[in-house]
Design an enzyme around this catalytic site. Structure first.
Site, PDB file in Angstrom:
ATOM      1  N   LYS A 299      -3.068  -5.536  -8.057  1.00 59.94           N
ATOM      2  CA  LYS A 299      -4.483  -5.890  -8.083  1.00 59.94           C
ATOM      3  C   LYS A 299      -4.716  -7.153  -8.915  1.00 59.94           C
ATOM      4  O   LYS A 299      -3.932  -7.532  -9.779  1.00 59.94           O
ATOM      5  CB  LYS A 299      -5.317  -4.726  -8.632  1.00 59.94           C
ATOM      6  CG  LYS A 299      -5.420  -3.533  -7.663  1.00 59.94           C
ATOM      7  CD  LYS A 299      -6.198  -3.884  -6.414  1.00 59.94           C
ATOM      8  CE  LYS A 299      -6.235  -2.763  -5.387  1.00 59.94           C
ATOM      9  NZ  LYS A 299      -7.096  -1.662  -5.761  1.00 59.94           N
ATOM     10  N   ARG A 334      -0.484   4.947  -5.540  1.00 64.09           N
ATOM     11  CA  ARG A 334      -0.470   4.192  -4.282  1.00 64.09           C
ATOM     12  C   ARG A 334       0.026   2.784  -4.588  1.00 64.09           C
ATOM     13  O   ARG A 334      -0.637   2.027  -5.296  1.00 64.09           O
ATOM     14  CB  ARG A 334      -1.872   4.159  -3.666  1.00 64.09           C
ATOM     15  CG  ARG A 334      -1.952   3.460  -2.320  1.00 64.09           C
ATOM     16  CD  ARG A 334      -3.374   3.523  -1.764  1.00 64.09           C
ATOM     17  NE  ARG A 334      -3.454   2.894  -0.445  1.00 64.09           N
ATOM     18  CZ  ARG A 334      -3.699   1.594  -0.247  1.00 64.09           C
ATOM     19  NH1 ARG A 334      -3.890   0.791  -1.294  1.00 64.09           N
ATOM     20  NH2 ARG A 334      -3.748   1.095   0.969  1.00 64.09           N
TER      21      ARG A 334
END
Length: 358
Positions: A299, A334
């Protein structure tokens, strides 16, 4: 204990984590059936959108906790039931890895390297062989500014991949907001729905999941397009409340609570400080009574903290976040780098095992 004004909300956050319960009988509590034990509770009082009190209460004195939070104790303690995904049963008493396969030409993380169905399936097989418990297949990018994909095109992207993986016994989840895509992927062999809109984007989505009886991941997001929502003034409290409401709505729609997984939505409508607050407060989400998914791999906030490195150079930061998530009660991770994360999980698990016998 802090004073609790009329109408105030009271929250609990596990604190004071220890390596082992051995020798600490009665002094620690186990978190959600995981390999984590904690020695204290942080009591947080919120009124009018502002935190107005806090206290740290040892587990040995939890009979002093306010009546408002006593019902949460059972939710924090309860082991999360295994989830059945296709032909596979995935236990949640230890962290599990979900590998990401993006069948999209505009993925933020890999630039569409797996946009071809055969290449995407091969990537999924490699993740499963490396030890990923689940392969999460998506056909629409959810990065900021991404173009919405017509459901027919999304189905055409994901179904061939899901079919290949499921036919070989791989546990597959479908990452989509659209009911028609959910139906097509479930029919092709997917066994779990991962909806970044928490079943809000498509009015039929909850019905599809309830009818299928499959597990579902509900992710927090901000705004109609997942990213442009109101600024969070207290990320941990606001995400907790929002997810708790979505879980209640899903249960009311006929979805069993034990099949629901919550995801704080790292990076979706959140700044760096918001993401860090959520990671530090992650254990609190176990008070909702559902398993917790952490999806923070590659991210943007990792790049921001690591010298603005590009997405494909964020492995070290992604592993650091995964390890922190495991240490704060995440049941599922994830990730894009499945093999490396599985290795990190094995080392983390080995250290936890040694603490139990050493």
């Amino acid at each position: 204990m802090p004073a609790i004004p009329p109408g105030a909300k009271v929250y609990l956050r596990p604190e004071g984590f220890v390596d082992t319960p051995v020798g600490n009988d009665g002094q620690v509590a186990r978190l959600a059936g995981t390999m984590l034990w904690h020695a204290a509770w942080e009591v947080i009082v919120e009124s009018g959108g502002v935190r107005c009190g806090r206290a740290l209460v040892p587990v040995t004195e939890q009979d002093r906790l306010p009546d408002e939070v006593v019902p949460l104790l059972a939710r924090f303690a309860a082991a999360r039931a295994p989830i059945t995904v296709g032909q596979r049963v995935i236990r949640l008493d230890q962290p599990q890895v979900a590998g990401i396969v993006n069948v999209t030409p505009d993925s933020f993380s890999d630039g569409g390297k797996a946009a071809d169905p055969e290449a995407a399936a091969d990537a999924g097989f490699a993740m499963a062989e490396a030890g990923a418990a689940l392969v999460d297949v998506g056909g629409e990018s959810t990065r900021p500014g991404a173009t919405t994909v017509w459901e027919g095109d999304e189905i055409a992207r994901v179904v061939p991949v899901v079919e290949r993986l499921a036919a070989s016994g791989v546990a597959v989840s479908i990452d989509t907001r659209k009911a028609a895509v959910m139906e097509a992927a479930l029919a092709a062999g997917a066994g779990l729905v991962n909806d970044v809109s928490a079943l809000l984007h498509d009015e039929r989505a909850a019905e599809v999941v309830a009818k299928a009886g499959c597990p579902v991941i509900l992710m927090h997001h901000s705004g109609r397009n997942l990213h442009d929502g109101p600024k969070l003034s207290d990320p941990v409290i606001e995400v907790y409340d929002w997810l708790a409401d979505r879980v209640d709505a899903a249960v009311a729609a006929g979805i069993a609570r034990e099949r629901i997984i919550v995801d704080p939505g790292i990076g979706f409508g959140k700044g760096v400080a918001d993401n860090l607050a959520l990671l530090n407060g992650l254990a609190m989400l176990n008070g909702i009574g559902c398993a917790v998914m952490l999806g923070a791999s590659r991210k943007r906030f990792i790049g921001a903290l690591a010298g603005e490195v590009p997405a494909d150079e964020r492995l070290g930061g992604s592993l650091a976040v995964a390890l922190h998530g495991m240490a704060r009660g995440a049941h599922l991770l994830r990730v894009h780098d499945a093999a490396e994360t599985v290795q990190a999980v094995k080392l983390w698990r080995g250290m936890r095992d040694q603490a139990l016998v050493g």
